[in-house]
Design a protein around this motif. Structure first.
Motif, short mmCIF file in Angstrom:
data_model
loop_
_atom_site.label_atom_id
_atom_site.label_comp_id
_atom_site.label_asym_id
_atom_site.label_seq_id
_atom_site.Cartn_x
_atom_site.Cartn_y
_atom_site.Cartn_z
N ILE A 1 80.15 -23.39 10.74
CA ILE A 1 81.39 -23.92 10.15
C ILE A 1 81.03 -25.22 9.44
N PRO A 2 81.01 -25.22 8.10
CA PRO A 2 80.44 -26.34 7.37
C PRO A 2 81.26 -27.63 7.40
N ASN A 3 82.57 -27.51 7.47
CA ASN A 3 83.42 -28.70 7.38
C ASN A 3 83.97 -29.10 8.74
N CYS A 4 84.49 -30.30 8.79
CA CYS A 4 85.10 -30.78 10.03
C CYS A 4 86.35 -29.96 10.32
N LEU A 5 86.52 -29.58 11.59
CA LEU A 5 87.68 -28.79 11.97
C LEU A 5 89.00 -29.49 11.65
N SER A 6 88.96 -30.81 11.51
CA SER A 6 90.20 -31.54 11.24
C SER A 6 90.78 -31.19 9.88
N THR A 7 89.94 -30.68 8.95
CA THR A 7 90.38 -30.45 7.57
C THR A 7 90.97 -29.07 7.34
N TYR A 8 90.89 -28.17 8.33
CA TYR A 8 91.35 -26.80 8.13
C TYR A 8 92.84 -26.67 8.45
N HIS A 9 93.54 -25.90 7.62
CA HIS A 9 94.92 -25.55 7.91
C HIS A 9 94.97 -24.48 8.99
N ILE A 10 96.14 -24.25 9.53
CA ILE A 10 96.29 -23.29 10.63
C ILE A 10 95.82 -21.90 10.21
N ASP A 11 96.16 -21.49 8.98
CA ASP A 11 95.73 -20.15 8.51
C ASP A 11 94.22 -20.09 8.36
N ASP A 12 93.61 -21.19 7.90
CA ASP A 12 92.15 -21.22 7.76
C ASP A 12 91.48 -21.13 9.12
N LEU A 13 92.07 -21.79 10.11
CA LEU A 13 91.51 -21.72 11.46
C LEU A 13 91.59 -20.30 12.01
N ARG A 14 92.69 -19.63 11.71
CA ARG A 14 92.85 -18.25 12.19
C ARG A 14 91.74 -17.37 11.60
N ASP A 15 91.40 -17.61 10.34
CA ASP A 15 90.32 -16.83 9.72
C ASP A 15 88.97 -17.10 10.40
N LEU A 16 88.85 -18.27 11.05
CA LEU A 16 87.62 -18.61 11.76
C LEU A 16 87.65 -18.15 13.22
N GLY A 17 88.74 -17.46 13.58
CA GLY A 17 88.87 -16.98 14.96
C GLY A 17 89.41 -18.02 15.91
N ILE A 18 90.04 -19.06 15.35
CA ILE A 18 90.62 -20.14 16.16
C ILE A 18 92.13 -20.03 16.03
N GLU A 19 92.77 -19.50 17.06
CA GLU A 19 94.20 -19.21 16.98
C GLU A 19 94.87 -19.55 18.31
#
Length: 589
Positions: free
Chosen positions: A381-399
């Motif tokens: 995951i190249p960027n800091c988790l703080s910068t991802y929106h909720i939908d982007d996190l879901r795409d990363l398997g973080i829901e």
């Protein structure tokens, strides 16, 4: 115009308990005489040696050399230049004192030095802080320097030893100023201070201690100009009869150009300084301050800041690059081989904040046993988790509502049920897990599911580490002023009678219609009551000369004042000589 209550209401809530009330009626007539004698002599001594702005500054900040200043009057004048004043009771914690400056509030001790300690007092007093610091606030560059020091003082890291020494100094000053203190109590307080200082020598020097040196050699004992042609502007010098003259002797007191090297020079508050530093201008002060600020932990963060905070053994704040602030007693940090933080841990009450406001539900009651969390980037995951929106996190398997596994590049692993994501300003700050396990690269358990809910800080870098808590209103480190407080004396009948004589003398001096006969009557009525009170003798003598009273009475008073030179302490002998010289000048004119 600002009332004291308006000033209190305008300040952050954690500063408000330290503001005292100036009950002007508590100043005794002798207190007024102490102020008047010292201020007249200081102005005379400093008319040539102080920075030219000094005399103008006294006038523009509402300071009258004839009487102790009223805080309301000072505020009326300071308000015109964008500042205010507030009175406090003696010593207050240095971090609190300096934070007032960040809000452009000059702190003034409500008490005045006693008759017994006119030449030098170990405690802050209204002479030092009103007549010392206030006059130079009219200089824009000096005022900006004070405010900047206040901002930095809010951030520097204080260690445990600093706090112990502060409390010991305060206790000693209270004992010394108390008219009822025994020598045994004074000796015990001095021993306690000495022991605290010796213990502190074993600790690494803190940022707060370095900053106190910078303040000492600038705002307290600073000179301005060049090493060959300088003027006084430090409040400690401006409020000291002896040192304001002695510091001008270049053979005894070395003059050095002000550089950041000044913070390498310690000081001793109990003796006159062997060297002083000369700033080129008040603007120069701010330049040195910025050089100091550049290397503070609040600006460096990372391993440097965390190690300093851990060594300090005090409450400090670590700031993730997401903006999340973790405030508590930092006790442990893990690093990768390059020194990058990979995990931080606090012990005891901990606060989580953002933009210096505590996050709802994340105060010291909730995190009463401490807080721990990874720091760093995640695998793939190249960027800091703080910068991802909720939908982007879901795409990363973080829901939310699902089990999530987060593998950090450091080898730390977080696995559990993600229950909540705390966001502010479009950034993720906290992931809250249930049934969570956290392990390091070796499989060591950093968090066990049986310990409860795991709040994971979001961020791959510690950008800043600074002193104190992020939101002091919710996590106050000084709930109230110190348990001990400066005290007013319980005066006996003889002392109260002396006060009455001071008051009568003052009344006659201020009355334009006062006659020589009235003064002569007062002198005769108190002839047997002032044998040892040199300051009252001086006041009567000055008044007698002003009203052209009987020469025999004047000569008798002069003789009594001269005779005290053989019996008074060395400090009082210095003061009496000042008085004798002033009388000679008045008679000559």
């Amino acid at each position: 115009m600002y009332s004291q209550q308006q000033i209190i209401d305008s300040l952050p809530s954690h500063l408000r308990p330290f503001i005292a009330h100036q009950d002007y009626n508590l100043y005794t007539p002798r207190d007024q005489a102490v102020w008047r004698f010292l201020m007249h002599q200081l102005v005379e001594n400093l008319s040539e040696s102080a920075h030219p702005i000094y005399l103008e500054g006294l006038r523009r900040t509402g300071i009258n050399i004839e009487e102790i200043p009223k805080i309301e009057v000072m505020n009326d004048h300071l308000n015109e230049i964008g500042w205010r004043a507030a009175v406090v009771d003696g010593f207050i914690p240095p971090a609190i004192f300096i934070e007032f400056l960040a809000h452009r509030v000059l702190v003034v001790a409500v008490n005045i030095r006693s008759y017994a300690h006119m030449l030098y007092t170990p405690a802050p007093d209204i002479i030092h802080e009103s007549a010392g610091h206030a006059p130079f606030i009219i200089d824009i560059d000096y005022a900006e320097y004070l405010q900047r020091m206040g901002e930095l003082g809010r951030r520097v890291i204080t260690n445990k030893g600093d706090i112990e020494v502060y409390e010991a100094i305060r206790s000693l000053s209270i004992v010394k100023e108390s008219p009822n203190a025994t020598q045994a109590e004074i000796d015990a307080a001095e021993t306690h201070l000495k022991d605290s200082i010796e213990r502190k020598k074993e600790d690494p020097i803190s940022e707060a201690a370095l900053m106190s040196r910078l303040q000492w050699w600038t705002t307290e004992y600073g000179l301005v100009g060049t090493v060959d042609d300088y003027k006084i502007f430090g409040a400690g010098l401006l409020s000291s009869l002896g040192e304001s003259l002695n510091c001008l002797d270049d053979q005894k007191v070395k003059k050095l150009p002000l550089t950041l090297q000044a913070i390498a020079t310690d000081y001793d508050i109990t003796r006159e300084q062997p060297q002083l530093f000369v700033a080129r201008s008040c603007r120069h002060l701010s330049q040195v301050a910025e050089e100091f600020a550049r290397n503070l932990a609040c600006n460096r963060g990372g391993k440097y800041g965390l190690d300093m905070a851990i060594a300090a053994e005090t409450v400090n704040t670590a700031v993730y690059n997401s903006g999340l602030e973790v405030s508590g007693l930092l006790t442990h940090a893990m690093y990768d081989p390059m020194g990058n933080p990979t995990y931080i841990k606090t012990t005891g009450p901990t606060q989580l904040s953002y933009n210096e406001r505590q996050l709802s539900g994340h105060g010291i009651e909730y995190h009463e046993h401490g807080f721990g969390s990874p720091v760093g980037k995640l695998v793939a995951i190249p960027n800091c988790l703080s910068t991802y929106h909720i939908d982007d996190l879901r795409d990363l398997g973080i829901e939310m509502g699902k089990r999530v596994t987060l593998n950090f590049l450091s080898g730390v692993s977080v696995e559990g049920m993600l229950k909540n994501i705390t966001r502010r300003d479009g950034k993720n700050l906290l992931f809250t897990f249930e049934d969570c396990t956290v392990t390091d690269l070796d499989g060591t358990i950093l968090f066990d599911p049986g310990w409860g809910v795991f709040d994971m800080a979001v961020g791959y870098r510690i950008d800043s580490v600074y002193g104190g808590s992020a939101d002091p209103a919710e996590y106050p480190l000084y709930n109230n002023p110190s348990d001990t407080a400066t005290v007013a004396g319980d005066y006996d009948a003889t002392t109260l009678e002396l006060f009455s004589l001071y008051g009568q003398t003052r009344g006659l001096r201020e009355n334009q219609a006062t006659s020589a006969a009235q003064v002569e009557d007062l002198i005769r009525s108190c002839e047997n009551k002032v044998q040892e009170e040199w300051l009252l003798i001086f006041e009567l003598l000055e008044l007698a000369i002003k009203t052209k009273a009987d020469e025999a009475l004047v000569s008798a008073l002069e003789a009594r004042l001269e005779s005290l030179l053989a019996t008074e302490s060395q400090e009082n002998q210095i003061l009496i000589r000042y008085g004798i010289n002033r009388i000679a000048t008045q008679k000559a004119s």
